[in-house]
Structures are given as C-alpha cells and as structure tokens.
Scaffold this active site. Structure first.
Site, PDB file in Angstrom:
ATOM      1  N   ASN A   9       0.862  -1.186   0.000  1.00 26.25           N
ATOM      2  CA  ASN A   9       0.000   0.000   0.000  1.00 26.25           C
ATOM      3  C   ASN A   9       0.899   1.236   0.000  1.00 26.25           C
ATOM      4  OD1 ASN A   9      -1.807   2.036   0.499  1.00 26.25           O
ATOM      5  ND2 ASN A   9      -2.365   1.351   2.557  1.00 26.25           N
ATOM      6  N   LYS A  11      -0.022   4.293  -0.275  1.00 23.68           N
ATOM      7  CA  LYS A  11      -0.679   5.457   0.346  1.00 23.68           C
ATOM      8  C   LYS A  11      -0.512   6.702  -0.541  1.00 23.68           C
ATOM      9  CE  LYS A  11       0.083   3.280   4.769  1.00 23.68           C
ATOM     10  NZ  LYS A  11       0.214   3.410   6.201  1.00 23.68           N
ATOM     11  N   HIS A  95      -9.170   0.698   5.461  1.00 21.92           N
ATOM     12  CA  HIS A  95      -7.868   0.898   6.106  1.00 21.92           C
ATOM     13  C   HIS A  95      -8.070   1.816   7.319  1.00 21.92           C
ATOM     14  CE1 HIS A  95      -3.748   2.235   6.787  1.00 21.92           C
ATOM     15  NE2 HIS A  95      -3.368   1.147   6.132  1.00 21.92           N
ATOM     16  N   GLU A  97      -6.495   4.247   8.370  1.00 22.61           N
ATOM     17  CA  GLU A  97      -6.367   5.686   8.076  1.00 22.61           C
ATOM     18  C   GLU A  97      -7.665   6.232   7.493  1.00 22.61           C
ATOM     19  OE1 GLU A  97      -2.762   5.425   5.767  1.00 22.61           O
ATOM     20  OE2 GLU A  97      -1.680   4.871   7.582  1.00 22.61           O
ATOM     21  N   GLU A 167      -4.867  -5.619  10.846  1.00 19.39           N
ATOM     22  CA  GLU A 167      -3.850  -4.592  11.067  1.00 19.39           C
ATOM     23  C   GLU A 167      -4.097  -3.908  12.405  1.00 19.39           C
ATOM     24  OE1 GLU A 167      -2.072  -3.244   7.094  1.00 19.39           O
ATOM     25  OE2 GLU A 167      -3.798  -1.979   7.461  1.00 19.39           O
ATOM     26  N   GLY A 173       2.927   1.694  10.753  1.00 18.85           N
ATOM     27  CA  GLY A 173       3.851   2.812  10.565  1.00 18.85           C
ATOM     28  C   GLY A 173       4.597   3.203  11.821  1.00 18.85           C
ATOM     29  N   SER A 213       3.993  -2.772  10.205  1.00 14.78           N
ATOM     30  CA  SER A 213       5.459  -2.784  10.278  1.00 14.78           C
ATOM     31  C   SER A 213       6.084  -4.113   9.868  1.00 14.78           C
ATOM     32  CB  SER A 213       5.923  -2.374  11.690  1.00 14.78           C
ATOM     33  OG  SER A 213       5.456  -1.075  11.998  1.00 14.78           O
ATOM     34  N   GLY A 235       5.161   0.965   4.681  1.00 16.02           N
ATOM     35  CA  GLY A 235       6.491   1.550   4.497  1.00 16.02           C
ATOM     36  C   GLY A 235       7.453   0.700   3.681  1.00 16.02           C
TER      37      GLY A 235
HETATM   38  C1  PEP Z   1      -0.417  -0.143   6.408  1.00 14.77           C
HETATM   39  O1  PEP Z   1      -0.514   1.052   6.302  1.00 14.77           O
HETATM   40  O2  PEP Z   1      -1.350  -0.885   6.027  1.00 14.77           O
HETATM   41  C2  PEP Z   1       0.779  -0.691   7.019  1.00 14.77           C
HETATM   42  C3  PEP Z   1       0.748  -1.931   7.428  1.00 14.77           C
HETATM   43  O3  PEP Z   1       1.842   0.161   7.127  1.00 14.77           O
HETATM   44  P1  PEP Z   1       3.321  -0.223   7.690  1.00 14.77           P
HETATM   45  O4  PEP Z   1       3.756  -1.469   7.003  1.00 14.77           O
HETATM   46  O5  PEP Z   1       4.160   0.967   7.321  1.00 14.77           O
HETATM   47  O6  PEP Z   1       3.165  -0.397   9.160  1.00 14.77           O
END
Ligand code: PEP
Length: 253
Positions: A9, A11, A95, A97, A167, A173, A213, A235
């Site tokens: 993703n 973003k 998601h 966010e 998640e 993040g 992460s 990320g």
């Molecule tokens: C995400 O935004 O779905 C995510 C898992 O981000 P990260 O891998 O950066 O934690």
C-alpha cells in the site's frame, strides 16, 4: 493450501513517474516468486500507468479506496467501476487511516465491500483495534464487529474470495509489530468466527494478511504462523529492495 498474498500500500506517496518506475522494478524483482500473489496499491492517479507497467509480470494492481456509488454527484470521488476499468483487480477497503482520518463508518465499509464485488474487484478488508482498545481488553470485540458488519449479506463464495487484512492500528507505521504469537492468536480468532458462521470452505479458503510494520527481517516468522497467509505492507513497499526482501524472506526454506 492457501497461496501467500503480499500487497503493498503506497498510500499518498509516489507520483505517476515514480510509481511506474517502482512498479517496473518490483515487477521484474517478483519474477522468481511465482508461488506468491502480489499486488501494489498506488495513488489513484497512477493506477492506469502502473497497470501498464505491470503487464506480463503477474503482479496485480489494487485501489486504496473508492466511493460506494457507481457514479453521480460526488465531487472528488472515484468509483469501483472506474478503478476496475483502469486496471485494478483488488480494492483495499476500511484501512484504519480511512476510518480514523476520514471518518469511515462500519456502514461505509460494508457498502464499499458490496460495491467492489459489483464492479468485479476483490476486497482486501482491513480490520484492527487501536492500542487503547487492546489495553482495555476490547481487541477481539472490535475486530469481530468490524469483520461481521463488513461481511453482512455476502454469499459464502464472496466471503471466501475476500482477503482480510488484520492490522492492529498501534503497529501501523510505528515500527512496533505484533509478536508472531499475538498476530497468530487474532488470526485464529478471525478464522474461528468464520468457521462458526459459514460453510467450512470459507474459513479454509479465506486469506488473512497481517499488516503493521512488516519488514524483511520479521516477515518470515510472522508468515510461518498457521493462520497468517500474507501481509499488507506500507512503508516497506516503497522500495523494491525492502518489498522484494519480504518475498525473499517468506519463500526461503
Ligand atoms: C499499512 O498502512 O497498512 C501498514 C501496514 O503500514 P506499515 O507497514 O508501514 O506499518
């Protein structure tokens, strides 16, 4: 046997040129990993160009969000049908966010799951608790509510075709990962909820990704858990080195 599924993703990162260039690099880098399903979710503006860049690589394109309606007076919005036409195969929905920064409700998420199917997109449904909810002992209740409200009124075949992305919000993040045991425990809980309510092929076939992460150094241990079938990666999907590093790690013997 469920095929592992790794989705990146991006973003609101990478303009069209940067997205195409990274897609080309990842597309080539994915060649040795034919046993893994891979998708990339660029900014909406780059979906068409990234889809072009990925032709012949086996890597799919996912959308990051869509409006639940097919068309109409919704300034600034994009429908699932439009994203399908532009080349998306998957639709990331719900998601954290979107839920926290854009106020998406349980009903919004439910409607988006339905509109994705109607347009021919396969949902990647994100669910997960906040740190506060976990500390208050509400993690399972929140996950159950998010899951079951999103799946309402879908057929068993549709549910089996969904990818769930668990998640934990506190791991996105932040560099903090749920331990493999913590993640496995929630994945097993999600699968048990499906097992109790739907024909058994649903719980057997559905893929449950972990997100939060995920990096090359922790991917293998997470994905070795029996109920973790893949990863939704933020990320670490922004460089080919890290993203391919995850694929390499999970396919090592
Ligand atoms: C995400 O935004 O779905 C995510 C898992 O981000 P990260 O891998 O950066 O934690």
């Amino acid at each position: 046997m469920r095929r592992p599924f790794i989705a990146g993703n991006w973003k609101m990162n990478l303009g069209i040129k940067e997205a195409v260039s990274l897609a080309q690099e990842i597309g080539i880098g994915c060649t040795p990993f034919r046993s893994v399903d891979v998708a990339l979710a660029p900014t909406t503006l780059a979906v068409d160009a990234v889809n072009e860049a990925l032709q012949g690589t086996g890597v799919h394109v996912a959308s990051q969000n869509h409006h639940e309606s097919d068309s109409g007076a919704f300034t600034g919005a994009v429908s699932a049908t439009m994203l399908k036409e532009a080349g998306c195969a998957y639709a990331i929905i719900g998601h954290s966010e979107r839920r926290t920064l854009f106020g998406e409700t349980l009903d919004d998420v439910h409607n988006k799951v339905h509109s994705a199917f109607k347009a021919g997109l396969l949902p990647i449904l994100c669910i997960g608790e906040t740190l506060e909810q976990r500390e208050n002992g509400q993690a399972q209740t929140i996950v159950q509510e998010q899951l079951l409200s999103a799946l309402k009124d879908l057929s068993a075949d549709q549910i089996a075709a969904i990818t769930i992305a668990y998640e934990p919000v506190w791991a996105i993040g932040t560099g903090k990962t749920a331990s493999p045991a913590e993640a496995q425990s929630m994945h097993a809980f999600i699968r048990s909820l499906l097992q109790e309510r739907y024909p058994s092929f649903v719980a057997n076939d559905i893929r449950i990704q972990y997100g939060g992460s995920v990096k090359p150094h922790n991917a293998k241990e997470l994905l070795s858990q029996p109920d973790i079938d893949g990863a939704l990666v933020g990320g670490a999907s922004l460089t080919a080195k890290a993203f391919i590093g995850i694929l390499t790690a999970i396919t090592q013997g």
